[in-house]
Write a protein that holds these residues in place. Structure first.
Motif, PDB file in Angstrom:
ATOM      1  N   ALA A  83      33.940  35.212  50.107  1.00 37.39           N
ATOM      2  CA  ALA A  83      33.757  34.810  51.429  1.00 37.39           C
ATOM      3  C   ALA A  83      33.797  35.853  52.523  1.00 37.39           C
ATOM      4  O   ALA A  83      33.350  35.431  53.643  1.00 37.39           O
ATOM      5  CB  ALA A  83      34.972  33.854  51.829  1.00 37.39           C
ATOM      6  N   GLY A  84      33.858  37.091  52.408  1.00 34.34           N
ATOM      7  CA  GLY A  84      33.503  38.150  52.975  1.00 34.34           C
ATOM      8  C   GLY A  84      34.869  38.845  53.524  1.00 34.34           C
ATOM      9  O   GLY A  84      34.636  39.906  54.065  1.00 34.34           O
ATOM     10  N   ALA A  85      36.187  39.027  52.939  1.00 34.66           N
ATOM     11  CA  ALA A  85      37.123  39.664  53.081  1.00 34.66           C
ATOM     12  C   ALA A  85      36.886  40.989  52.677  1.00 34.66           C
ATOM     13  O   ALA A  85      36.251  41.074  51.551  1.00 34.66           O
ATOM     14  CB  ALA A  85      38.392  38.844  52.215  1.00 34.66           C
ATOM     15  N   LYS A  86      37.327  42.004  53.214  1.00 37.85           N
ATOM     16  CA  LYS A  86      37.103  43.551  52.966  1.00 37.85           C
ATOM     17  C   LYS A  86      38.051  44.306  52.206  1.00 37.85           C
ATOM     18  O   LYS A  86      38.154  45.119  51.706  1.00 37.85           O
ATOM     19  CB  LYS A  86      36.482  44.233  53.963  1.00 37.85           C
ATOM     20  N   TYR A  87      39.340  43.597  52.374  1.00 41.66           N
ATOM     21  CA  TYR A  87      40.464  44.178  51.795  1.00 41.66           C
ATOM     22  C   TYR A  87      41.266  43.289  50.906  1.00 41.66           C
ATOM     23  O   TYR A  87      41.322  41.993  51.136  1.00 41.66           O
ATOM     24  CB  TYR A  87      41.438  44.664  52.858  1.00 41.66           C
ATOM     25  N   ALA A  88      42.116  43.557  49.966  1.00 45.93           N
ATOM     26  CA  ALA A  88      42.860  42.959  49.183  1.00 45.93           C
ATOM     27  C   ALA A  88      44.183  43.718  48.713  1.00 45.93           C
ATOM     28  O   ALA A  88      44.312  44.838  48.359  1.00 45.93           O
ATOM     29  CB  ALA A  88      42.206  42.638  47.831  1.00 45.93           C
ATOM     30  N   GLY A  89      45.146  43.012  49.196  1.00 46.99           N
ATOM     31  CA  GLY A  89      46.656  43.485  48.756  1.00 46.99           C
ATOM     32  C   GLY A  89      47.020  43.130  47.256  1.00 46.99           C
ATOM     33  O   GLY A  89      46.896  41.634  46.959  1.00 46.99           O
ATOM     34  N   VAL A  90      47.047  44.025  46.677  1.00 47.09           N
ATOM     35  CA  VAL A  90      47.410  43.906  45.095  1.00 47.09           C
ATOM     36  C   VAL A  90      48.466  44.736  44.268  1.00 47.09           C
ATOM     37  O   VAL A  90      48.891  45.662  45.186  1.00 47.09           O
ATOM     38  CB  VAL A  90      46.182  44.264  44.105  1.00 47.09           C
ATOM     39  N   THR A  91      49.063  44.140  43.418  1.00 42.70           N
ATOM     40  CA  THR A  91      50.308  45.151  42.871  1.00 42.70           C
ATOM     41  C   THR A  91      50.028  45.321  41.069  1.00 42.70           C
ATOM     42  O   THR A  91      49.162  44.624  40.753  1.00 42.70           O
ATOM     43  CB  THR A  91      51.621  44.608  42.841  1.00 42.70           C
ATOM     44  N   VAL A  92      50.369  46.462  40.580  1.00 44.89           N
ATOM     45  CA  VAL A  92      50.194  46.741  39.447  1.00 44.89           C
ATOM     46  C   VAL A  92      51.236  45.633  38.388  1.00 44.89           C
ATOM     47  O   VAL A  92      52.336  45.314  38.932  1.00 44.89           O
ATOM     48  CB  VAL A  92      50.862  48.024  38.992  1.00 44.89           C
ATOM     49  N   ASN A  93      50.606  45.110  37.690  1.00 49.13           N
ATOM     50  CA  ASN A  93      51.195  44.001  36.763  1.00 49.13           C
ATOM     51  C   ASN A  93      51.422  42.707  37.674  1.00 49.13           C
ATOM     52  O   ASN A  93      52.001  41.787  37.055  1.00 49.13           O
ATOM     53  CB  ASN A  93      52.311  44.522  36.113  1.00 49.13           C
ATOM     54  N   GLY A  94      51.017  42.656  38.835  1.00 49.86           N
ATOM     55  CA  GLY A  94      51.196  41.521  39.725  1.00 49.86           C
ATOM     56  C   GLY A  94      52.564  41.578  40.325  1.00 49.86           C
ATOM     57  O   GLY A  94      53.064  40.306  40.431  1.00 49.86           O
ATOM     58  N   LEU A  95      53.363  42.644  40.150  1.00 50.99           N
ATOM     59  CA  LEU A  95      54.612  42.732  40.620  1.00 50.99           C
ATOM     60  C   LEU A  95      54.749  42.105  41.929  1.00 50.99           C
ATOM     61  O   LEU A  95      54.105  42.654  42.940  1.00 50.99           O
ATOM     62  CB  LEU A  95      55.350  44.113  40.369  1.00 50.99           C
ATOM     63  N   GLY A  96      55.781  41.222  42.081  1.00 44.33           N
ATOM     64  CA  GLY A  96      56.117  40.672  43.392  1.00 44.33           C
ATOM     65  C   GLY A  96      57.361  39.672  43.398  1.00 44.33           C
ATOM     66  O   GLY A  96      57.704  39.282  42.712  1.00 44.33           O
TER      67      GLY A  96
END
Length: 243
Positions: free
Chosen positions: A70-83
């Motif tokens: 949709a146009g978002a330029k940034y993404a917060g991610v974590t290794v293995n989806g840890l959270g």
């Protein structure tokens, strides 16, 4: 309330903010709504958007990708989806999906993903499942006869990308679902060239033992079946000669 969110985003931009982080903190969103929300924020406010999604319904990666589309330029991610709780969007999933589904190569050394994911799993005290998307050992493990045959002829038949791309290796599992071609290919790894008759005989034994053990077979078990078959053939020949 999207009207309130748009108002909030405009006020934030006027106050000097250059980025809005869209947070699905409870993991209740889905990709279609995410796309509409992010598209509207960008169109009406004209501010950069960052995605922050949670995986309570297993949609964190999908929601992140929808936001990016949709146009978002940034993404917060974590290794293995840890959270928190079910976790966040997994770095390895987002990176590989962008590369192979959206044809957007971020230049990340993906061949190190398995090593990084295993390191984080160990450091966080969490087991990396064999079936973990992208980096799990079972992602490139094939047992079904039709799958194995297809992969041996052309890996793209059943693999979206090569195992080496993420630091893994292809595994041909031998078990109750295996076919003759898989048996022949597996024994070539041991420098043993099976005749069609030998392959059929070993396949019968493999399926029987695999059903009995309720799992695929180890290399040493395959060699045992091969030696067992040879010994039985030798005994039959000796018996016939004595007669």
């Amino acid at each position: 309330d999207m009207d309130f969110l748009i108002k909030f985003a405009k006020e934030a931009k006027e106050a000097g903010a250059d980025r809005l982080r869209y947070c699905d903190t409870v993991g209740m969103m889905e990709p279609f709504s995410i796309y509409e929300h992010i598209r509207r924020i960008i169109d009406e406010v004209g501010i950069d958007v960052e995605m922050h999604t949670h995986n309570d319904f297993g949609l964190a990666t999908a929601n992140t990708l929808a936001g990016i589309k949709a146009g978002a330029k940034y993404a917060g991610v974590t290794v293995n989806g840890l959270g928190e709780r079910a976790g966040n969007a997994a770095l390895e999933e987002v990176v590989m999906a962008l590369k192979y589904i959206y044809k957007n190569d971020l230049g990340i050394k993906t061949n190190l993903l398995k090593e990084v994911c295993e390191y984080v799993a160990k450091a966080s005290g969490r087991v990396l499942p064999l079936s973990k998307t992208i980096v799990g050992h079972n992602v490139f493990a094939h047992e079904s006869g039709i799958h194995t045959d297809g992969v041996l002829k052309d890996s793209k038949t059943y693999e979206s990308f090569s195992p080496e791309e993420v630091g893994l290796q292809r595994q041909i599992l031998i078990g109750k679902h295996s076919g003759r071609n898989a048996i022949v290919a597996k024994f070539k790894e041991y420098d043993i060239d099976l005749t069609p008759e030998q392959a059929e005989e070993i396949l019968k034994r493999v399926r029987s033992l695999s059903v009995q053990l309720k799992r695929s077979l180890f290399d040493k078990e395959l060699i045992y079946l091969y030696n067992e078959m040879r010994e039985e053939k030798i005994k039959d020949v000796n018996l016939q000669n004595n007669i």
